[in-house]
Design a protein around this motif. Structure first.
Motif, mmCIF file in Angstrom:
data_model
loop_
_atom_site.group_PDB
_atom_site.id
_atom_site.type_symbol
_atom_site.label_atom_id
_atom_site.label_comp_id
_atom_site.label_asym_id
_atom_site.label_seq_id
_atom_site.Cartn_x
_atom_site.Cartn_y
_atom_site.Cartn_z
ATOM 1 N N ASN A 102 2.805 -0.711 9.162
ATOM 2 C CA ASN A 102 4.173 -1.215 8.889
ATOM 3 C C ASN A 102 4.080 -2.784 8.439
ATOM 4 N N LEU A 103 3.329 -3.624 9.109
ATOM 5 C CA LEU A 103 3.214 -4.970 8.678
ATOM 6 C C LEU A 103 2.839 -5.299 7.289
ATOM 7 N N VAL A 104 1.668 -4.229 6.953
ATOM 8 C CA VAL A 104 1.232 -4.292 5.499
ATOM 9 C C VAL A 104 2.129 -3.990 4.620
ATOM 10 N N ILE A 105 2.941 -3.034 4.735
ATOM 11 C CA ILE A 105 3.813 -2.641 3.657
ATOM 12 C C ILE A 105 4.993 -3.591 3.689
ATOM 13 N N VAL A 106 5.543 -4.125 4.671
ATOM 14 C CA VAL A 106 6.425 -5.143 4.631
ATOM 15 C C VAL A 106 5.995 -6.385 3.952
ATOM 16 N N LEU A 107 4.826 -6.813 4.333
ATOM 17 C CA LEU A 107 4.409 -7.815 3.807
ATOM 18 C C LEU A 107 4.180 -8.004 2.283
ATOM 19 N N LEU A 108 3.518 -6.589 1.805
ATOM 20 C CA LEU A 108 3.324 -6.557 0.313
ATOM 21 C C LEU A 108 4.707 -6.494 -0.363
ATOM 22 N N VAL A 134 3.368 -0.379 -5.347
ATOM 23 C CA VAL A 134 2.097 0.103 -5.861
ATOM 24 C C VAL A 134 1.188 -0.300 -5.038
ATOM 25 N N ALA A 135 0.959 -1.568 -4.627
ATOM 26 C CA ALA A 135 -0.105 -2.169 -3.819
ATOM 27 C C ALA A 135 0.294 -1.458 -2.219
ATOM 28 N N ALA A 136 1.415 -1.307 -1.860
ATOM 29 C CA ALA A 136 1.730 -0.821 -0.312
ATOM 30 C C ALA A 136 1.118 0.671 -0.326
ATOM 31 N N LEU A 137 1.266 1.283 -1.612
ATOM 32 C CA LEU A 137 0.884 2.702 -1.615
ATOM 33 C C LEU A 137 -0.562 2.771 -1.284
ATOM 34 N N PHE A 138 -1.651 1.973 -1.890
ATOM 35 C CA PHE A 138 -3.072 1.926 -1.478
ATOM 36 C C PHE A 138 -3.394 1.404 -0.051
ATOM 37 N N CYS A 139 -2.678 0.211 0.190
ATOM 38 C CA CYS A 139 -2.880 -0.486 1.489
ATOM 39 C C CYS A 139 -2.369 -0.098 2.634
ATOM 40 N N GLY A 140 -1.231 0.449 2.569
ATOM 41 C CA GLY A 140 -0.470 0.847 3.795
ATOM 42 C C GLY A 140 -0.363 2.470 3.964
ATOM 43 N N GLN A 153 -14.137 6.567 17.015
ATOM 44 C CA GLN A 153 -13.381 7.408 16.043
ATOM 45 C C GLN A 153 -12.860 6.491 14.872
ATOM 46 N N ARG A 154 -13.082 5.016 14.833
ATOM 47 C CA ARG A 154 -12.365 4.084 13.865
ATOM 48 C C ARG A 154 -13.190 4.026 12.631
ATOM 49 N N MET A 155 -14.406 4.223 12.535
ATOM 50 C CA MET A 155 -15.441 4.118 11.551
ATOM 51 C C MET A 155 -14.680 4.909 10.253
ATOM 52 N N VAL A 156 -14.614 6.326 10.512
ATOM 53 C CA VAL A 156 -14.396 7.068 9.095
ATOM 54 C C VAL A 156 -13.044 6.657 8.597
ATOM 55 N N PRO A 157 -11.772 6.745 9.616
ATOM 56 C CA PRO A 157 -10.536 6.096 8.721
ATOM 57 C C PRO A 157 -10.535 4.774 7.889
ATOM 58 N N MET A 158 -11.094 3.822 8.818
ATOM 59 C CA MET A 158 -11.480 2.568 8.391
ATOM 60 C C MET A 158 -12.241 2.428 7.013
ATOM 61 N N THR A 159 -13.220 3.331 6.999
ATOM 62 C CA THR A 159 -13.800 3.336 5.643
ATOM 63 C C THR A 159 -12.996 3.795 4.598
ATOM 64 N N LEU A 160 -12.591 5.103 4.808
ATOM 65 C CA LEU A 160 -11.545 5.540 3.825
ATOM 66 C C LEU A 160 -10.365 4.709 3.290
ATOM 67 N N SER A 161 -9.840 3.973 4.319
ATOM 68 C CA SER A 161 -9.004 2.986 4.158
ATOM 69 C C SER A 161 -9.394 1.875 2.936
ATOM 70 N N LEU A 162 -10.749 1.572 3.411
ATOM 71 C CA LEU A 162 -11.535 0.466 2.649
ATOM 72 C C LEU A 162 -11.360 0.907 1.233
ATOM 73 N N LEU A 163 -11.918 1.901 0.983
ATOM 74 C CA LEU A 163 -12.013 2.626 -0.397
ATOM 75 C C LEU A 163 -10.555 2.924 -1.044
ATOM 76 N N SER A 164 -9.574 3.005 -0.270
ATOM 77 C CA SER A 164 -8.111 3.022 -0.918
ATOM 78 C C SER A 164 -7.755 1.772 -1.203
ATOM 79 N N VAL A 165 -7.983 0.636 -0.627
ATOM 80 C CA VAL A 165 -7.684 -0.737 -0.842
ATOM 81 C C VAL A 165 -8.489 -0.987 -2.201
#
Length: 614
Positions: free
Chosen positions: A441-447, A466-472, A498-510
């Motif tokens: 929520n913070l990422v989307i609002v900030l962008l 557009v940025a919020a789509l990939f980052c949030g 459990q955080r490693m996989v979703p955080m890595t995929l989020s990193l690729l999305s960013v």
């Protein structure tokens, strides 16, 4: 075109370096490795400045053209030789004198050698009074230039035709799906190589008839496209069969890194079980060779250390550990592992404090029958070992040994938050803050705010979307999908492992978002903010490997810092939001105070990248 050539060169060099050990061990892989090495070297001469420097250094006008064309000829011959040898090996014709490998031996040696020799002779006979990037463009009527170009293009086209036929035949045979898909891509790449050769010939011959069907700029762009695409398709196609092995190697290295904390803690109390000296966390993470062997050794050393600690653990301690985890409300399916983790940590802390108690050796409560199963068991044990339940039991145990008459007070609270009806008013308020001010929520609002602020128009808001789509949006969607599939406990991912996989995929999305924003020409403030978010996410991921830092406060700290940098002191009250988030995480016992403070500091520091890039 410069960036496309650079990206292709980097890819070819990476593949060359990656394939070097395999080519050293297996002669059958050397022709393909040689092709990539030659093409990677050739790509160093892809820019005009590199060409002019090379020709100036050698003192030969247009000498780089001869080198590049010779590289293309030799690389094409290596691809044909690799495919011919591989097809012959798969069909049993390798050792037959009249087999396929023998029939194509001339494609690897004689024909390329003759072609290179003829090219050198024709190049020497050319009149090249001045330095030129493209010989044919500079001397379109020179017969020697025409003969030179026809020579290497004809051989290149024949080699691509042969390689396309061999790869197509091989792809039709039974085999692993990835191998067949890879061969199909190689066939597609070499087929486009045939089109490239035909196009080059047409550029040579058609203008001599007085015809110019395409403008020079279109011809040049098409020529570069037809040259680069085959390289990429052949590179990807030849790499696809190795994907399962690469995936397995990365998984073993990942498990090896995850088990570091447990291994380090246990073997520090029994250092004699280590085969080698302590590597240190960074060196351990960067050790990429032989991941399976290193992981196998790590599991053995962990088990050896547990045996040593078991010899210092009495039956009464094991029974108290079982009662402790049951009283703490641990699910029944996790009781055995949690109890084992409790007595292991209690024995480890006792040894560190100088208490050595004679115990009894017992077989492991749970053990895997193979490496992968054993790793899963130890990873579960590692999570339980570093849990608050286990830490509390170890404190009680050491206190009991130090002061036999003392009765330590348990301080453990379950890590899972209580159900909403069972929450107190404070816990309900904390949960509301946690949900409302969640990282996504913070990422989307900030962008959206920075997007609007960057242009003060609706277009800026669009860039923020557009940025919020990939980052949030995409990152939280990955998390929610994981929760739905049962792979994650909840959308806040309270289990560190459990955080490693979703955080890595989020990193690729960013990263994908950064590339897209750059290509579309987004405002600097939006691009700089997304890069700052990438820095924060990557830093948090690096820390999460060994410590459960607060992602909520990392994002909150970064958000407050960005708001202050972009809007100034009027945004100072936003600090209260970061404080509220930290308070909520402490109330819900999702994190300790050091984890909250470290997350806030990390996010605020990462946000400084926004200042450097805007």
């Amino acid at each position: 075109m410069f960036y496309a050539n650079m990206a292709t060169a980097v890819l070819l060099w990476l593949i060359t370096l990656w394939r070097a050990p395999g080519a050293w061990r297996n002669p059958q892989k050397r022709p393909l490795w040689s092709a990539f090495a030659i093409l990677a070297t050739e790509m160093l001469l892809s820019s005009d400045s590199a060409i002019l420097w090379f020709d100036s250094a050698t003192g030969i006008n247009s000498g780089s053209a001869l080198v590049k064309h010779m590289c293309a000829v030799v690389a094409a011959g290596c691809v044909v030789a690799f495919l011919a040898g591989a097809v012959a090996s798969s069909t049993g014709e390798k050792d037959r004198p009249d087999g396929r490998a023998s029939r194509y031996a001339h494609a690897r040696t004689v024909i390329p050698a003759v072609t290179v020799l003829v090219m050198a002779v024709l190049f020497a006979w050319m009149e090249r009074p001045r330095e030129e990037i493209d010989l044919f463009v500079a001397y379109p009527r020179d017969s020697w230039v025409l003969a030179y170009n026809i020579t290497w293009i004809t051989y290149f086209g024949w080699a691509m035709l042969t390689a396309a036929r061999l790869s197509w035949q091989w792809s039709r045979r039974p085999g692993p799906p990835l191998l067949r898909y890879g061969l199909t891509l190689i066939c597609a790449g070499t087929s486009i190589g045939i089109v490239y050769a035909a196009h080059r010939l047409s550029m040579l011959l058609i203008p001599r008839l007085g015809l110019h069907p395409l403008p020079a700029g279109v011809n040049h762009t098409l020529n570069v496209f037809l040259a680069v695409v085959p390289l990429l398709l052949i590179a990807v196609g030849s790499t696809m069969p190795a994907v399962p092995k690469l995936h397995q190697a990365l998984a073993h290295h990942y498990d090896h890194v995850l088990l570091y904390s447990l291994w380090d803690t246990l073997t520090s109390t029994a250092p004699h079980v280590r085969l080698e000296e302590h590597p240190g966390r960074l060196r351990d993470m960067l050790a990429l060779l032989a991941p399976r062997e290193r992981l196998y050794r790590r599991t053995i050393e962990i088990r050896d250390a547990i045996l040593v600690l078991g010899d210092n653990t009495t039956l009464s301690v094991r029974l108290r550990a079982a009662d402790h985890v049951e009283d703490a409300g641990i699910p029944e399916s996790e009781l055995v592992t949690a109890a084992e983790a409790c007595w292991i940590r209690a024995a480890s802390e006792a040894r560190k404090a100088g208490h050595f108690v004679a115990g009894t050796l017992e077989p492991p409560e749970r053990a895997g029958g193979d490496l992968d199963t054993e790793v899963r068991v130890l990873r579960t044990l590692s999570d339980a070992y570093f849990s608050p339940v286990t830490a509390d039991f170890a404190r009680q145990h050491v206190a009991r040994l130090t002061s036999p008459g003392a009765s330590p007070v348990a301080t453990f609270s379950p890590p899972a938050p209580p159900a909403w009806p069972d929450c107190t008013r404070t816990q309900k308020a904390a949960r509301l803050f946690t949900e409302a001010l969640a990282p996504a929520n913070l990422v989307i609002v900030l962008l959206l705010l920075i997007g609007w602020h960057s242009t003060m128009t609706w277009s800026g808001l669009g860039w923020g979307l557009v940025a919020a789509l990939f980052c949030g949006v995409i990152p939280i969607s990955i998390v929610l999908l994981g929760v739905k599939r049962g792979e994650l406990t909840d959308k806040h991912i309270r289990v560190r492992r459990q955080r490693m996989v979703p955080m890595t995929l989020s990193l690729l999305s960013v990263v994908a978002g950064i590339v897209l924003l750059y290509l579309l020409g987004a405002p600097k403030d939006v691009s700089a903010l997304v890069v700052a978010m990438l820095v924060g996410l990557a830093s948090s991921l690096a820390v999460t490997v060994w410590w459960q830092i607060s992602i909520h406060n990392s994002v909150a700290g970064g958000t407050v810092m960005i708001l202050l940098l972009a809007f100034g002191l009027p945004m100072l009250p936003a600090v209260l939001a970061a404080v509220a988030i930290g308070w909520s995480r402490l109330v819900l016992k999702a994190h300790t105070l050091p984890q909250v403070l470290a997350g806030t500091a990390l996010g605020g520091t990462a946000a400084l990248a926004f200042v450097l890039l805007r």
